[in-house]
Design a protein around this motif. Structure first.
Motif, PDB file in Angstrom:
ATOM      1  N   ALA A  49       0.845  -1.199   0.000  1.00  0.00           N
ATOM      2  CA  ALA A  49       0.000   0.000   0.000  1.00  0.00           C
ATOM      3  C   ALA A  49       0.872   1.237   0.000  1.00  0.00           C
ATOM      4  O   ALA A  49       2.062   1.181   0.320  1.00  0.00           O
ATOM      5  CB  ALA A  49      -0.916   0.000   1.224  1.00  0.00           C
ATOM      6  N   ARG A  50       0.232   2.383  -0.340  1.00  0.00           N
ATOM      7  CA  ARG A  50       0.942   3.650  -0.383  1.00  0.00           C
ATOM      8  C   ARG A  50      -0.017   4.761   0.010  1.00  0.00           C
ATOM      9  O   ARG A  50      -1.234   4.653  -0.210  1.00  0.00           O
ATOM     10  CB  ARG A  50       1.498   3.894  -1.781  1.00  0.00           C
ATOM     11  CG  ARG A  50       2.634   4.892  -1.830  1.00  0.00           C
ATOM     12  CD  ARG A  50       3.555   4.604  -3.013  1.00  0.00           C
ATOM     13  NE  ARG A  50       4.745   5.422  -2.995  1.00  0.00           N
ATOM     14  CZ  ARG A  50       5.819   5.134  -2.266  1.00  0.00           C
ATOM     15  NH1 ARG A  50       5.818   4.057  -1.514  1.00  0.00           N
ATOM     16  NH2 ARG A  50       6.878   5.915  -2.301  1.00  0.00           N
ATOM     17  N   ILE A  51       0.552   5.827   0.600  1.00  0.00           N
ATOM     18  CA  ILE A  51      -0.253   6.976   0.996  1.00  0.00           C
ATOM     19  C   ILE A  51       0.531   8.242   0.708  1.00  0.00           C
ATOM     20  O   ILE A  51       1.726   8.338   1.010  1.00  0.00           O
ATOM     21  CB  ILE A  51      -0.661   6.884   2.489  1.00  0.00           C
ATOM     22  CG1 ILE A  51      -1.593   8.031   2.872  1.00  0.00           C
ATOM     23  CG2 ILE A  51       0.557   6.822   3.406  1.00  0.00           C
ATOM     24  CD1 ILE A  51      -2.276   7.820   4.233  1.00  0.00           C
ATOM     25  N   ASN A  58      -3.547   3.978  -1.837  1.00  0.00           N
ATOM     26  CA  ASN A  58      -3.602   2.980  -2.900  1.00  0.00           C
ATOM     27  C   ASN A  58      -3.184   1.647  -2.305  1.00  0.00           C
ATOM     28  O   ASN A  58      -2.268   1.595  -1.475  1.00  0.00           O
ATOM     29  CB  ASN A  58      -2.677   3.379  -4.054  1.00  0.00           C
ATOM     30  CG  ASN A  58      -2.697   2.359  -5.175  1.00  0.00           C
ATOM     31  OD1 ASN A  58      -1.924   1.414  -5.198  1.00  0.00           O
ATOM     32  ND2 ASN A  58      -3.612   2.556  -6.106  1.00  0.00           N
ATOM     33  N   TYR A  59      -3.861   0.587  -2.736  1.00  0.00           N
ATOM     34  CA  TYR A  59      -3.581  -0.737  -2.189  1.00  0.00           C
ATOM     35  C   TYR A  59      -3.380  -1.755  -3.298  1.00  0.00           C
ATOM     36  O   TYR A  59      -3.990  -1.666  -4.373  1.00  0.00           O
ATOM     37  CB  TYR A  59      -4.748  -1.222  -1.323  1.00  0.00           C
ATOM     38  CG  TYR A  59      -5.019  -0.391  -0.109  1.00  0.00           C
ATOM     39  CD1 TYR A  59      -5.889   0.696  -0.167  1.00  0.00           C
ATOM     40  CD2 TYR A  59      -4.402  -0.691   1.104  1.00  0.00           C
ATOM     41  CE1 TYR A  59      -6.133   1.468   0.959  1.00  0.00           C
ATOM     42  CE2 TYR A  59      -4.653   0.073   2.237  1.00  0.00           C
ATOM     43  CZ  TYR A  59      -5.518   1.143   2.151  1.00  0.00           C
ATOM     44  OH  TYR A  59      -5.766   1.906   3.276  1.00  0.00           O
ATOM     45  N   ALA A  60      -2.570  -2.757  -3.001  1.00  0.00           N
ATOM     46  CA  ALA A  60      -2.535  -3.915  -3.870  1.00  0.00           C
ATOM     47  C   ALA A  60      -3.896  -4.601  -3.776  1.00  0.00           C
ATOM     48  O   ALA A  60      -4.527  -4.599  -2.708  1.00  0.00           O
ATOM     49  CB  ALA A  60      -1.433  -4.869  -3.428  1.00  0.00           C
ATOM     50  N   THR A  68      -5.244  -1.383   6.105  1.00  0.00           N
ATOM     51  CA  THR A  68      -5.505   0.047   6.024  1.00  0.00           C
ATOM     52  C   THR A  68      -4.212   0.808   6.318  1.00  0.00           C
ATOM     53  O   THR A  68      -3.596   0.600   7.371  1.00  0.00           O
ATOM     54  CB  THR A  68      -6.580   0.482   7.017  1.00  0.00           C
ATOM     55  OG1 THR A  68      -7.795  -0.247   6.773  1.00  0.00           O
ATOM     56  CG2 THR A  68      -6.867   1.978   6.888  1.00  0.00           C
ATOM     57  N   ILE A  69      -3.834   1.659   5.390  1.00  0.00           N
ATOM     58  CA  ILE A  69      -2.652   2.496   5.583  1.00  0.00           C
ATOM     59  C   ILE A  69      -3.099   3.883   6.031  1.00  0.00           C
ATOM     60  O   ILE A  69      -4.112   4.406   5.565  1.00  0.00           O
ATOM     61  CB  ILE A  69      -1.800   2.562   4.290  1.00  0.00           C
ATOM     62  CG1 ILE A  69      -0.457   3.239   4.560  1.00  0.00           C
ATOM     63  CG2 ILE A  69      -2.561   3.253   3.164  1.00  0.00           C
ATOM     64  CD1 ILE A  69       0.525   3.140   3.395  1.00  0.00           C
TER      65      ILE A  69
END
Length: 120
Positions: A49-51, A58-60, A68-69
């Motif tokens: 994931a990315r924030i 955004n998540y795989a 949850t990020i």
């Protein structure tokens, strides 16, 4: 020098939850995106994931709905809440960050990783 230090890993039973943290320290101007990857034994590192600094996430696909990020920009910390854990989530989890240094140069930094083990 910028460092990322992860914490929160450990051993959990299937169906359980863990919350990983990754704190940035050192001298820098700001942090843009922060994220999480994982690497299981014998496998390539996998995106989780990315924030962004503004909070967009955004998540795989395989992580959506369970992970949850989030981040605290004051603490320069990114979190990964992991629920409904499965044995196949067992891996070393790494955080990363796109950091803007005081010189305004941009660098990509990795943490050292934290082990997550999910027992069946």
């Amino acid at each position: 020098q910028v460092q990322l230090v992860e914490s929160g890993g450990g051993l959990v039973q299937a169906g359980g939850s863990l919350r990983l943290s990754c704190a940035a320290s050192g001298s820098f101007f700001s942090i843009n995106a922060m994220g999480w990857y994982r690497q299981a034994p014998g496998k390539q590192r996998e995106y989780v994931a990315r924030i962004t600094s503004g909070g967009s996430t955004n998540y795989a696909d395989s992580m959506k709905g369970r992970f949850t990020i989030s981040r605290d920009n004051v603490k320069n910390t990114v979190y990964l809440q992991m629920n409904s854990l499965k044995p196949e989530d067992t891996a070393v989890y790494y955080c990363d960050a796109d950091v803007v240094l005081t010189t305004r140069a941009q660098v990509h930094v990795w943490g050292q990783g934290t082990q997550v083990t999910v027992s069946s």
